[in-house]
Design a protein around this motif. Structure first.
Motif, PDB file in Angstrom:
ATOM      1  N   ALA A 118       1.044  -1.263   0.051  1.00  0.00           N
ATOM      2  CA  ALA A 118       0.435  -0.575   0.425  1.00  0.00           C
ATOM      3  C   ALA A 118       1.410   1.383   0.031  1.00  0.00           C
ATOM      4  O   ALA A 118       0.415   1.965  -0.415  1.00  0.00           O
ATOM      5  N   ARG A 119       2.451   0.845   0.945  1.00  0.00           N
ATOM      6  CA  ARG A 119       2.733   2.312   0.479  1.00  0.00           C
ATOM      7  C   ARG A 119       3.448   2.790  -0.313  1.00  0.00           C
ATOM      8  O   ARG A 119       4.330   4.133  -0.846  1.00  0.00           O
ATOM      9  N   THR A 120       2.986   2.372  -1.538  1.00  0.00           N
ATOM     10  CA  THR A 120       3.283   2.455  -2.817  1.00  0.00           C
ATOM     11  C   THR A 120       2.342   2.771  -4.098  1.00  0.00           C
ATOM     12  O   THR A 120       2.596   3.678  -4.952  1.00  0.00           O
ATOM     13  N   ILE A 121       1.507   3.549  -3.041  1.00  0.00           N
ATOM     14  CA  ILE A 121      -0.105   3.464  -3.736  1.00  0.00           C
ATOM     15  C   ILE A 121       0.461   4.992  -4.577  1.00  0.00           C
ATOM     16  O   ILE A 121      -0.014   5.277  -5.998  1.00  0.00           O
ATOM     17  N   GLY A 122       0.972   5.608  -3.699  1.00  0.00           N
ATOM     18  CA  GLY A 122       1.063   7.163  -3.301  1.00  0.00           C
ATOM     19  C   GLY A 122       1.796   7.585  -5.003  1.00  0.00           C
ATOM     20  O   GLY A 122       1.428   8.601  -5.898  1.00  0.00           O
ATOM     21  N   GLN A 123       2.655   6.933  -4.846  1.00  0.00           N
ATOM     22  CA  GLN A 123       4.150   7.165  -6.134  1.00  0.00           C
ATOM     23  C   GLN A 123       3.254   7.033  -7.443  1.00  0.00           C
ATOM     24  O   GLN A 123       3.415   7.486  -8.791  1.00  0.00           O
ATOM     25  N   ALA A 124       2.212   5.629  -7.232  1.00  0.00           N
ATOM     26  CA  ALA A 124       1.742   5.288  -8.891  1.00  0.00           C
ATOM     27  C   ALA A 124       0.464   6.513  -9.279  1.00  0.00           C
ATOM     28  O   ALA A 124       0.650   7.382 -10.421  1.00  0.00           O
ATOM     29  N   ARG A 125      -0.072   7.162  -8.084  1.00  0.00           N
ATOM     30  CA  ARG A 125      -0.756   8.413  -8.507  1.00  0.00           C
ATOM     31  C   ARG A 125      -0.117   9.299  -8.944  1.00  0.00           C
ATOM     32  O   ARG A 125      -0.482  10.467 -10.029  1.00  0.00           O
ATOM     33  N   HIS A 126       0.761   9.496  -8.023  1.00  0.00           N
ATOM     34  CA  HIS A 126       2.029  10.515  -8.936  1.00  0.00           C
ATOM     35  C   HIS A 126       2.216  10.362  -9.920  1.00  0.00           C
ATOM     36  O   HIS A 126       2.034  11.849 -10.970  1.00  0.00           O
ATOM     37  N   TYR A 131       1.725  11.940 -15.718  1.00  0.00           N
ATOM     38  CA  TYR A 131       1.962  11.924 -16.869  1.00  0.00           C
ATOM     39  C   TYR A 131       0.414  11.852 -17.596  1.00  0.00           C
ATOM     40  O   TYR A 131       0.221  11.625 -19.298  1.00  0.00           O
ATOM     41  N   GLY A 132      -0.526  12.561 -16.860  1.00  0.00           N
ATOM     42  CA  GLY A 132      -1.549  13.124 -17.484  1.00  0.00           C
ATOM     43  C   GLY A 132      -2.843  11.968 -17.470  1.00  0.00           C
ATOM     44  O   GLY A 132      -3.553  11.350 -19.192  1.00  0.00           O
ATOM     45  N   MET A 133      -2.078  10.936 -17.214  1.00  0.00           N
ATOM     46  CA  MET A 133      -2.902  10.027 -17.003  1.00  0.00           C
ATOM     47  C   MET A 133      -4.126   9.529 -15.755  1.00  0.00           C
ATOM     48  O   MET A 133      -4.673   8.242 -15.619  1.00  0.00           O
ATOM     49  N   ASP A 134      -4.318  10.887 -15.382  1.00  0.00           N
ATOM     50  CA  ASP A 134      -5.120  10.584 -13.690  1.00  0.00           C
ATOM     51  C   ASP A 134      -6.125  10.760 -14.425  1.00  0.00           C
ATOM     52  O   ASP A 134      -7.584   9.501 -13.875  1.00  0.00           O
ATOM     53  N   ARG A 135      -7.120  11.176 -15.797  1.00  0.00           N
ATOM     54  CA  ARG A 135      -8.094  11.018 -15.928  1.00  0.00           C
ATOM     55  C   ARG A 135      -8.603   9.292 -16.601  1.00  0.00           C
ATOM     56  O   ARG A 135      -9.701   9.342 -16.879  1.00  0.00           O
ATOM     57  N   PHE A 136      -7.466   8.798 -16.520  1.00  0.00           N
ATOM     58  CA  PHE A 136      -8.107   7.056 -16.630  1.00  0.00           C
ATOM     59  C   PHE A 136      -7.707   6.638 -15.619  1.00  0.00           C
ATOM     60  O   PHE A 136      -7.867   5.417 -15.992  1.00  0.00           O
ATOM     61  N   CYS A 137      -7.057   6.566 -15.074  1.00  0.00           N
ATOM     62  CA  CYS A 137      -6.873   6.138 -13.630  1.00  0.00           C
ATOM     63  C   CYS A 137      -8.222   6.148 -12.539  1.00  0.00           C
ATOM     64  O   CYS A 137      -8.208   6.885 -11.822  1.00  0.00           O
TER      65      CYS A 137
END
Ligand code: 2AL
Length: 245
Positions: A118-126, A131-137
């Protein structure tokens, strides 16, 4: 064409797995060189690990440049050192998170990243935001699985990842899955066949993207931000990283 695939952690079994995944998708005539750094953490699952993985990774980038590789994949889902690697490299350098997220956005409308701890979730979100991919995530989920447990033959890692992917489809509204660790590369086909949705492994995605960029003759721009770093003296433990004039 020669593509260097760097596992930024120092676990040899994981580098071998990454090599197999890269080799399986490389086109005929493409040589895959899978390497891992001579120094650094055995797995990367914190910001501390990531920071300390970067010097060894950059040594491998520099070695690849000397060997004249055509392109590079950084095979860790935090995409450690990606911009610094691009400064050193002439050819294209692609991180597996950026590769997987971009491909996911083309085969679905919303992806969930399934990561290790779970501690790696923040980096993946970041990274998704960067990358401008958050709207697909749709979401980033963890299995609470340490990276090195993926290397243990008897572990139930595969079942735990499949279960988390199922929850992603049921609860997040995701229509495809991005695997959040290079150590999951060997599980991609199985998970895809069980769940019947696109499952994207960044190692395969990264190799295919780098091959495409090389085929198109596209290299890293050396104008501006990604120009070769300035000549500079480094002191102490990093003395060997000095860039001569
Ligand atoms: C990773 C990965 O891809 N390699 C590694 O050591 N750690 N990713 C992760 N989410 O833990």
């Amino acid at each position: 064409m020669r593509i260097q695939v760097i596992n930024p952690n120092t676990t040899a079994s994981m580098t071998a797995k990454i090599f197999d995944a890269a080799r399986a998708v490389a086109r005929p005539g493409c040589e895959i060189l899978a390497v891992s750094p001579a120094m650094g953490p055995v797995s990367i699952e914190s910001h501390y690990d990531e920071a300390l993985a970067v010097p060894g990774l950059l040594q491998e980038i520099a070695a690849g440049e000397r060997a004249g590789v055509d392109g590079t994949v950084i095979a860790c889902f935090g995409d450690p050192g990606l911009k610094a690697a691009r400064e050193l490299a002439r050819g294209p350098v692609v991180g597996i998170a950026e590769a997987a997220m971009h491909l996911a956005s083309m085969v679905g409308t919303r992806f969930t990243v399934v990561t290790t701890l779970a501690r790696t979730i923040g980096q993946a979100r970041h990274l998704a935001e960067a990358y401008g991919m958050d709207r697909f995530c749709a979401n980033v989920r963890a299995c609470e699985l340490p990276v090195l447990e993926l290397e243990e033959p008897g572990s139930n890692a595969r079942e735990r990842i499949v279960d988390e992917c199922r929850r992603a489809l049921a609860e997040d509204g995701a229509d495809c899955i991005v695997l959040g660790c290079a150590g999951m590369a060997d599980l991609c086909a199985h998970i895809g066949s069980v769940l019947q949705v696109p499952v994207i492994d960044g190692v395969a995605a990264g190799v295919q993207l780098v091959e495409s960029l090389v085929t198109l003759g596209l290299k890293t721009s050396k104008r501006g931000e990604l120009a070769h770093p300035l000549p500079k003296t480094m002191v102490g433990l990093l003395e060997g990283f000095t860039l001569a004039r």
